[in-house]
Scaffold this motif. Structure first.
Motif, PDB file in Angstrom:
ATOM      1  N   ALA A  40       0.826  -1.209   0.000  1.00 60.15           N
ATOM      2  CA  ALA A  40       0.000   0.000   0.000  1.00 60.15           C
ATOM      3  C   ALA A  40       0.859   1.258   0.000  1.00 60.15           C
ATOM      4  N   ILE A  41       1.909   1.285   0.832  1.00 56.68           N
ATOM      5  CA  ILE A  41       2.786   2.459   0.883  1.00 56.68           C
ATOM      6  C   ILE A  41       3.544   2.604  -0.434  1.00 56.68           C
ATOM      7  N   GLY A  42       4.011   1.490  -0.992  1.00 53.18           N
ATOM      8  CA  GLY A  42       4.741   1.549  -2.253  1.00 53.18           C
ATOM      9  C   GLY A  42       3.890   2.088  -3.393  1.00 53.18           C
ATOM     10  N   LEU A  61       2.835   5.567  -7.448  1.00 54.94           N
ATOM     11  CA  LEU A  61       1.748   5.704  -8.417  1.00 54.94           C
ATOM     12  C   LEU A  61       0.542   6.452  -7.869  1.00 54.94           C
ATOM     13  N   ALA A  62       0.678   7.088  -6.709  1.00 53.85           N
ATOM     14  CA  ALA A  62      -0.376   7.936  -6.140  1.00 53.85           C
ATOM     15  C   ALA A  62      -1.680   7.178  -5.930  1.00 53.85           C
ATOM     16  N   ASP A  63      -1.588   5.887  -5.593  1.00 54.18           N
ATOM     17  CA  ASP A  63      -2.787   5.091  -5.313  1.00 54.18           C
ATOM     18  C   ASP A  63      -2.859   4.841  -3.810  1.00 54.18           C
ATOM     19  N   ARG A  64      -3.743   5.584  -3.138  1.00 58.27           N
ATOM     20  CA  ARG A  64      -3.900   5.440  -1.694  1.00 58.27           C
ATOM     21  C   ARG A  64      -5.191   4.720  -1.325  1.00 58.27           C
ATOM     22  N   SER A  65      -5.819   4.062  -2.286  1.00 59.32           N
ATOM     23  CA  SER A  65      -7.120   3.433  -2.030  1.00 59.32           C
ATOM     24  C   SER A  65      -7.023   2.279  -1.039  1.00 59.32           C
ATOM     25  N   LEU A  97      -0.072   9.846 -15.914  1.00 52.47           N
ATOM     26  CA  LEU A  97      -0.362   8.465 -15.550  1.00 52.47           C
ATOM     27  C   LEU A  97      -0.887   8.351 -14.123  1.00 52.47           C
ATOM     28  N   ILE A  98      -0.393   9.174 -13.217  1.00 52.55           N
ATOM     29  CA  ILE A  98      -0.804   9.071 -11.816  1.00 52.55           C
ATOM     30  C   ILE A  98      -2.007   9.950 -11.501  1.00 52.55           C
TER      31      ILE A  98
END
Length: 789
Positions: free
Chosen positions: A225-227, A232-236, A296-297
């Motif tokens: 999740a942190i990576g 890639l700005a994915d905090r879901s 992309l992000i």
């Protein structure tokens, strides 16, 4: 921003792009007129005075901003999505922008925040189209990003950290006006490209989904999740505890793709491209690749700002002209506002440019001479971090009611770890043929270190949250302005001392204020939305908490649907107590085991030392109540189930239990812990969610004297099943307070209850949904309503 604030809700004739163009024409024409006039006067009077030039430039810029803000604000206020009713059922058709993980066997994760792109929302006979909308869904059958879905849920209004506060705000971009809560996803029996974006937009969604899946497969489960958030700005899928640790440490921006990320990636690309391409072209190629990465992000404001600045620097280098950082930042801001004038209301935009300004100021601040190069590097890093904190603190306090001084050292330490983690993550993502394994281990170690840093600094007592942070925020801003204006003293070190003094005062203020209010008791009903929470400070400065508001921290995985409840303990109760200097809670009383009353207690346990707990002991067979009892045991607090007639005295506060009389039954509401609290001549009665039958039992037991009171908390949030006319006439309150959420779905307070209050001639009715929190001060002179906390 002034134009947006003044914009009417109805449509205006001037179109936003035309307004922006007109504003720019004003600036260009005005500047040209100044130059012509300056040339005409140069022979006689030496040109136009600099102050006149600056003044006219500011005036023309203001005109341009007003012309851009008025139509943009009017369009936002009149958007279709603003007419959707809060709490109404909605259906949305669009393309899933983020993957939804499968439910794990034996439980499941909490709700996942996803975006639905190119969406059509149907509710109440209206169909609204948005570029994107947020939705909270629970993991179920795994769904890939890019799938065409039908989302069903409830429409929720977006807000800041305190959505119940009713703070007036500038118009918001339509995509951020609200979100879909408790959503369920159904696949549409149509090809994926039949719904949602097409062409390059769909390709970007699919590419991003593929990269997220690859990173998922190559990183350790505890670090995925942190990576994904870092690269890639994915905090879901970020765990709530991890998110709160980064917020508490003041480094959540590191998981939001800040300028640091874009700068590191741009510099790395420039170096790699420079191995084959020489000269300025390598910077242009690197800028193109960096722009593709930002798209992309999802193009967050901070990343867009950094990418635009990188382009400006590359073009300036190409033309062999020096580029000042301030010019590049101004260019990036102008281009972003030209693309979307409403972006100035985005907190990410504000923090991004404010943080960059602070970094520049910190980088230019004079430092004392240090003996070694390493010490000078550490000193400069701390100065940069301090500058960013000083500029962003007022903005963060306004939007999030939070100031985190720990972010100064945390940003320095975590920034170094991020600079190591990003290259490792990028190589883990792109390398083929098993070569990525060499860097995946390094990335896992760096991510574990980053999580440990966040947890350490979040545990330090160097942050404040909640209302009342304005004076501290503006004190920090004043120190910054003084430091910037008085450069002579800054060079002698007095500026640094003044900033240190302000920070020391901010640290010492809560206990200092608590000492100033000694011998003054305080009784407060807090505005926690649809729930209950009250706090009492004795004259000697000890604290009692009666209910802690709603929250879902005690929910176990897979037991609840919809998004997590807003945690009133973390958002309101704990910030209020800390702001008043509290470090220990002498008594935490829970009226009954419903989450809207004890859900926020998890934050109280986490932030403060709780000595003892009162609980009616209702046999509630719920996993969340068991989790509450387990947390209580871990805390080491003593547990008591008081009964009617029991009394407790803490300093000048006397607590008399009115209900329950015997063993609590199975009805949690009817078993609510009810009490009368007395401080001097002041009396306060609280019956939790008890109904009319319990009120009748209390009156019969206390007859003939009755529970007369000065302040009465109406039962069950103003429901018609509580607060009978007989009860109101017997208690004879001077103030009746109702704790309810704004436009809550239960319709509290009920019209019947309000009519009873009117019939009983209650002098004043205080509603937390309309009037906010209520505090009463009691001292030797009597009692009075205190200023809003």
């Amino acid at each position: 921003m002034a134009g947006l604030a003044l914009a009417p809700a109805d449509a205006v004739a001037l179109h936003a792009p035309a307004a922006i163009a007109a504003g720019l024409v004003c600036v260009i024409v005005g500047r040209a007129a100044l130059r012509v006039r300056g040339r005409a006067r140069s022979v006689r009077a030496g040109g136009v005075p600099p102050r006149a030039t600056v003044g006219l430039s500011v005036a023309l810029a203001a005109v341009a901003g007003l012309l851009a803000g008025l139509p943009s604000g009017a369009a936002a206020r009149g958007a279709c999505v603003t007419t959707l009713e809060v709490g109404a059922p909605v259906a949305a058709v669009g393309t899933l922008g983020d993957p939804v993980p499968e439910r794990q066997a034996g439980g499941g994760a909490g709700p996942v925040r996803v975006s639905i792109r190119d969406v059509h929302i149907v509710s109440g006979g209206r169909i609204c189209r948005l570029d994107a909308v947020r939705a909270f869904v629970r993991p179920g059958a795994g769904r890939e990003a890019g799938a065409a879905v039908l989302a069903r849920g409830t429409w929720r209004a977006a807000g800041g950290t305190d959505p119940e506060a009713g703070r007036p705000r500038l118009p918001r971009p339509p995509a951020t006006v609200g979100w879909i809560g408790g959503a369920t996803l159904e696949p549409l029996g149509v090809p994926a490209n039949a719904v949602g974006p097409r062409g390059l937009g769909r390709r970007i969604i699919e590419w991003r989904a593929g990269l997220l899946a690859r990173l998922d497969a190559r990183l350790a489960p505890e670090h995925r999740a942190i990576g994904k958030a870092l690269l890639l700005a994915d905090r879901s899928t970020l765990d709530p505890a991890t998110r709160e640790a980064f917020v508490g440490a003041g480094i959540i921006h590191l998981l939001a793709i800040s300028g640091l990320h874009v700068g590191l990636i741009g510099a790395s690309l420039a170096w790699l491209i420079g191995l084959r391409v020489r000269g300025p072209r390598r910077l242009l190629y690197a800028a193109c690749c960096t722009s593709a990465y930002v798209c992309l992000i999802g193009a967050p404001p901070s990343a867009v700002r950094a990418a635009l600045m990188f382009w400006g620097w590359a073009l300036a280098f190409r033309r062999a002209r020096p580029a000042r950082l301030s010019d590049l930042a101004a260019l990036a801001a102008t281009l972003a506002i030209l693309a979307d004038p409403l972006i100035v209301t985005d907190v990410g935009f504000q923090l991004s440019f404010a943080g960059f300004t602070g970094v520049v100021l910190g980088g230019r601040a004079p430092l004392p001479r240090l003996p070694s190069r390493h010490l000078r590097g550490i000193g400069r890093a701390l100065a940069v971090s301090c500058g960013a904190f000083l500029v962003t603190a007022p903005i963060a306090a306004f939007h999030f009611d939070r100031i985190v001084v720990a972010s100064i050292p945390a940003s320095v330490v975590a920034g170094g770890v991020v600079s190591l983690a990003l290259p490792a993550l990028a190589l883990t993502l792109v390398l083929p043929w098993g070569l990525w394994v060499l860097f995946a281990g390094a990335a896992d170690v760096a991510l574990a270190g980053l999580a440990a840093i966040a947890a350490f600094f979040a545990g330090l007592p160097l942050s404040w949250t909640g209302p009342g942070l304005g004076p501290r925020a503006w004190a920090v801003a004043a120190a910054l302005v003084a430091l910037a204006l008085d450069r002579r003293r800054a060079r002698r070190g007095l500026g640094v001392l003044s900033v240190g003094a302000v920070l020391a005062l901010a640290v010492a203020w809560p206990p200092l204020r608590a000492g100033l209010h000694r011998d003054t008791a305080l009784v407060c009903t807090l505005a926690v939305g649809q729930g209950d929470a009250a706090v009492v400070r004795t004259g000697a400065g000890r604290w009692l908490v009666f209910d802690a508001g709603p929250g879902s921290a005690f929910r176990t995985a897979g037991t609840a649907s919809g998004p997590p409840m807003a945690d009133a303990g973390d958002r309101v109760v704990v910030p209020f107590l800390r702001g008043k200097g509290a470090r220990t809670v002498e008594l935490l009383a829970i009226s009954h085991p419903h989450l809207d009353h004890y859900g926020g207690a998890a934050a109280v346990f986490e932030a403060l030392r709780v000595r003892r707990v009162f609980d009616p002991g209702v046999p509630e067979p719920s996993a969340s109540y068991l989790a509450f009892l387990e947390r209580l045991q871990e805390e080491g607090a003593s547990w008591h189930a008081p009964r009617a007639g029991d009394r407790l005295r803490i300093d000048d506060v006397e607590l008399e239990i009115l209900w329950p009389e015997g063993p609590a039954g199975s009805d949690a509401n009817e078993g609510s812990l009810s009490f009368r609290l007395t401080v001097g001549d002041f009396r306060y009665v609280n019956t939790g969610d008890a109904g009319i039958e319990v009120e009748r039992e209390i009156l019969e037991r206390l007859a003939p004297r009755g529970p007369e009171t000065d302040l009465l908390k109406l039962g069950h949030h103003g429901s018609r099943t509580s607060s009978s006319l007989e009860w109101l006439e017997a208690t004879q309150p001077d103030i009746a307070v109702i704790s309810a959420g704004i436009r809550n779905r239960h319709g509290h307070p009920h019209a019947v209850t309000l009519a009873r209050l009117d019939s009983a001639r209650v002098p004043r009715v205080w509603r937390t949904d309309l009037d906010g929190p209520l505090c009463v001060e009691i001292d030797a002179r009597g009692w009075r309503i205190a200023d809003a906390p």
